[in-house]
Design a protein around this motif. Structure first.
Motif, PDB file in Angstrom:
ATOM      1  N   GLY A  79       7.140  -3.974  11.199  1.00  0.00           N
ATOM      2  CA  GLY A  79       7.179  -2.855  10.358  1.00  0.00           C
ATOM      3  C   GLY A  79       6.376  -3.506   9.011  1.00  0.00           C
ATOM      4  O   GLY A  79       6.101  -2.763   8.077  1.00  0.00           O
ATOM      5  N   GLN A  80       5.590  -4.539   9.329  1.00  0.00           N
ATOM      6  CA  GLN A  80       4.620  -5.022   8.069  1.00  0.00           C
ATOM      7  C   GLN A  80       3.256  -4.530   8.467  1.00  0.00           C
ATOM      8  O   GLN A  80       2.878  -4.287   9.819  1.00  0.00           O
ATOM      9  CB  GLN A  80       4.652  -6.408   8.039  1.00  0.00           C
ATOM     10  CG  GLN A  80       5.800  -7.131   7.801  1.00  0.00           C
ATOM     11  CD  GLN A  80       5.690  -8.791   7.964  1.00  0.00           C
ATOM     12  OE1 GLN A  80       5.008  -9.399   8.974  1.00  0.00           O
ATOM     13  NE2 GLN A  80       6.320  -9.639   7.412  1.00  0.00           N
ATOM     14  N   LEU A  81       2.523  -4.170   7.303  1.00  0.00           N
ATOM     15  CA  LEU A  81       1.056  -3.571   7.613  1.00  0.00           C
ATOM     16  C   LEU A  81       0.118  -4.582   8.087  1.00  0.00           C
ATOM     17  O   LEU A  81       0.271  -5.644   7.649  1.00  0.00           O
ATOM     18  CB  LEU A  81       0.579  -3.010   6.363  1.00  0.00           C
ATOM     19  CG  LEU A  81       1.415  -1.818   5.674  1.00  0.00           C
ATOM     20  CD1 LEU A  81       0.597  -1.616   4.038  1.00  0.00           C
ATOM     21  CD2 LEU A  81       1.037  -0.597   6.367  1.00  0.00           C
ATOM     22  N   ILE A  82      -0.506  -4.187   8.934  1.00  0.00           N
ATOM     23  CA  ILE A  82      -1.469  -5.086   9.638  1.00  0.00           C
ATOM     24  C   ILE A  82      -2.889  -4.398   9.758  1.00  0.00           C
ATOM     25  O   ILE A  82      -4.024  -5.088   9.933  1.00  0.00           O
ATOM     26  CB  ILE A  82      -1.155  -5.666  11.091  1.00  0.00           C
ATOM     27  CG1 ILE A  82      -0.950  -4.234  12.105  1.00  0.00           C
ATOM     28  CG2 ILE A  82       0.200  -6.435  11.257  1.00  0.00           C
ATOM     29  CD1 ILE A  82      -0.815  -4.749  13.545  1.00  0.00           C
ATOM     30  N   ALA A  94       3.398   1.251  -3.537  1.00  0.00           N
ATOM     31  CA  ALA A  94       3.164  -0.310  -3.879  1.00  0.00           C
ATOM     32  C   ALA A  94       2.748  -1.232  -2.549  1.00  0.00           C
ATOM     33  O   ALA A  94       1.913  -1.929  -2.729  1.00  0.00           O
ATOM     34  CB  ALA A  94       4.396  -0.763  -4.508  1.00  0.00           C
ATOM     35  N   GLU A  95       2.913  -0.772  -1.435  1.00  0.00           N
ATOM     36  CA  GLU A  95       2.742  -1.698  -0.355  1.00  0.00           C
ATOM     37  C   GLU A  95       1.201  -1.275  -0.150  1.00  0.00           C
ATOM     38  O   GLU A  95       0.487  -2.228   0.257  1.00  0.00           O
ATOM     39  CB  GLU A  95       3.563  -1.131   0.969  1.00  0.00           C
ATOM     40  CG  GLU A  95       3.234  -1.880   2.264  1.00  0.00           C
ATOM     41  CD  GLU A  95       4.208  -1.154   3.413  1.00  0.00           C
ATOM     42  OE1 GLU A  95       4.575  -2.014   4.285  1.00  0.00           O
ATOM     43  OE2 GLU A  95       4.386   0.000   3.417  1.00  0.00           O
ATOM     44  N   ILE A  96       0.825  -0.040  -0.021  1.00  0.00           N
ATOM     45  CA  ILE A  96      -0.757   0.325   0.206  1.00  0.00           C
ATOM     46  C   ILE A  96      -1.394  -0.547  -0.900  1.00  0.00           C
ATOM     47  O   ILE A  96      -2.552  -1.068  -0.709  1.00  0.00           O
ATOM     48  CB  ILE A  96      -1.082   1.557   0.300  1.00  0.00           C
ATOM     49  CG1 ILE A  96      -0.126   2.421   1.272  1.00  0.00           C
ATOM     50  CG2 ILE A  96      -2.680   1.810   0.060  1.00  0.00           C
ATOM     51  CD1 ILE A  96      -0.681   2.026   2.819  1.00  0.00           C
ATOM     52  N   SER A  97      -0.997  -0.465  -2.154  1.00  0.00           N
ATOM     53  CA  SER A  97      -1.714  -1.028  -3.214  1.00  0.00           C
ATOM     54  C   SER A  97      -1.787  -2.487  -3.073  1.00  0.00           C
ATOM     55  O   SER A  97      -2.791  -3.260  -3.391  1.00  0.00           O
ATOM     56  CB  SER A  97      -0.899  -1.004  -4.659  1.00  0.00           C
ATOM     57  OG  SER A  97      -1.199   0.392  -5.111  1.00  0.00           O
ATOM     58  N   TYR A 101      -3.376   7.587   3.639  1.00  0.00           N
ATOM     59  CA  TYR A 101      -3.760   6.485   4.527  1.00  0.00           C
ATOM     60  C   TYR A 101      -3.275   6.435   5.783  1.00  0.00           C
ATOM     61  O   TYR A 101      -2.144   6.825   6.154  1.00  0.00           O
ATOM     62  CB  TYR A 101      -3.295   5.254   3.605  1.00  0.00           C
ATOM     63  CG  TYR A 101      -3.805   5.254   2.288  1.00  0.00           C
ATOM     64  CD1 TYR A 101      -5.141   4.567   1.890  1.00  0.00           C
ATOM     65  CD2 TYR A 101      -2.935   5.663   1.181  1.00  0.00           C
ATOM     66  CE1 TYR A 101      -5.458   4.668   0.651  1.00  0.00           C
ATOM     67  CE2 TYR A 101      -3.685   5.791   0.093  1.00  0.00           C
ATOM     68  CZ  TYR A 101      -4.783   5.116  -0.344  1.00  0.00           C
ATOM     69  OH  TYR A 101      -5.281   4.972  -1.601  1.00  0.00           O
ATOM     70  N   TYR A 102      -4.023   5.959   6.866  1.00  0.00           N
ATOM     71  CA  TYR A 102      -3.714   5.819   8.114  1.00  0.00           C
ATOM     72  C   TYR A 102      -3.240   4.067   8.323  1.00  0.00           C
ATOM     73  O   TYR A 102      -4.077   3.322   7.987  1.00  0.00           O
ATOM     74  CB  TYR A 102      -4.906   6.393   9.088  1.00  0.00           C
ATOM     75  CG  TYR A 102      -5.074   7.699   8.823  1.00  0.00           C
ATOM     76  CD1 TYR A 102      -4.243   8.673   9.479  1.00  0.00           C
ATOM     77  CD2 TYR A 102      -6.017   8.067   7.660  1.00  0.00           C
ATOM     78  CE1 TYR A 102      -4.384  10.089   9.046  1.00  0.00           C
ATOM     79  CE2 TYR A 102      -6.097   9.255   7.483  1.00  0.00           C
ATOM     80  CZ  TYR A 102      -5.456  10.382   7.992  1.00  0.00           C
ATOM     81  OH  TYR A 102      -5.652  11.724   7.908  1.00  0.00           O
TER      82      TYR A 102
END
Length: 116
Positions: free
Chosen positions: A10-13, A32-35, A2-3
């Protein structure tokens, strides 16, 4: 793989399956973060779907309410003057428009006097 793009905290956006401009890193396995990111996206998609269904049914419900109000008027349960003046104007305008399309002929012309 995943890109990802992360904000300053540092949170996914953003998460994509292919590299993209502005990405800030790569994740090699589904964590878990990607899920959680993917599940949140499906919840948003489902929510949007329900919102679209409600918006479509809102338009349909306007017609149902029009018909219900005119039926109550026709049966003498209420009179048009029981309603606020602005509601009267809106209902009469809609009735004229629908009559022009043939949508309320039975209700508006069921007797010689009509509803109004």
């Amino acid at each position: 793989m995943y890109y990802v793009q992360r904000n300053d905290e540092g949170q996914l956006i953003r998460v994509e399956n292919a590299p993209f401009s502005g990405m800030t890193g790569e994740v090699f396995a589904e964590t878990a973060e990607i899920s959680a990111w993917k599940n949140a996206g499906s919840v948003v998609d489902e929510s949007m779907h329900h919102r679209e269904l409600l918006q479509k049914s809102d338009l349909e419900m306007v017609r149902v309410l029009d018909d219900l109000i005119f039926l109550l008027i026709q049966k003498g349960v209420i009179t048009i003057t029981d309603l606020p003046e602005m509601a009267q104007v809106k209902l009469m305008n809609r009735a004229q428009a629908r009559q022009g399309l043939g949508g309320l002929e039975g209700l508006l012309n069921s007797d010689d006097q009509g509803i109004f």
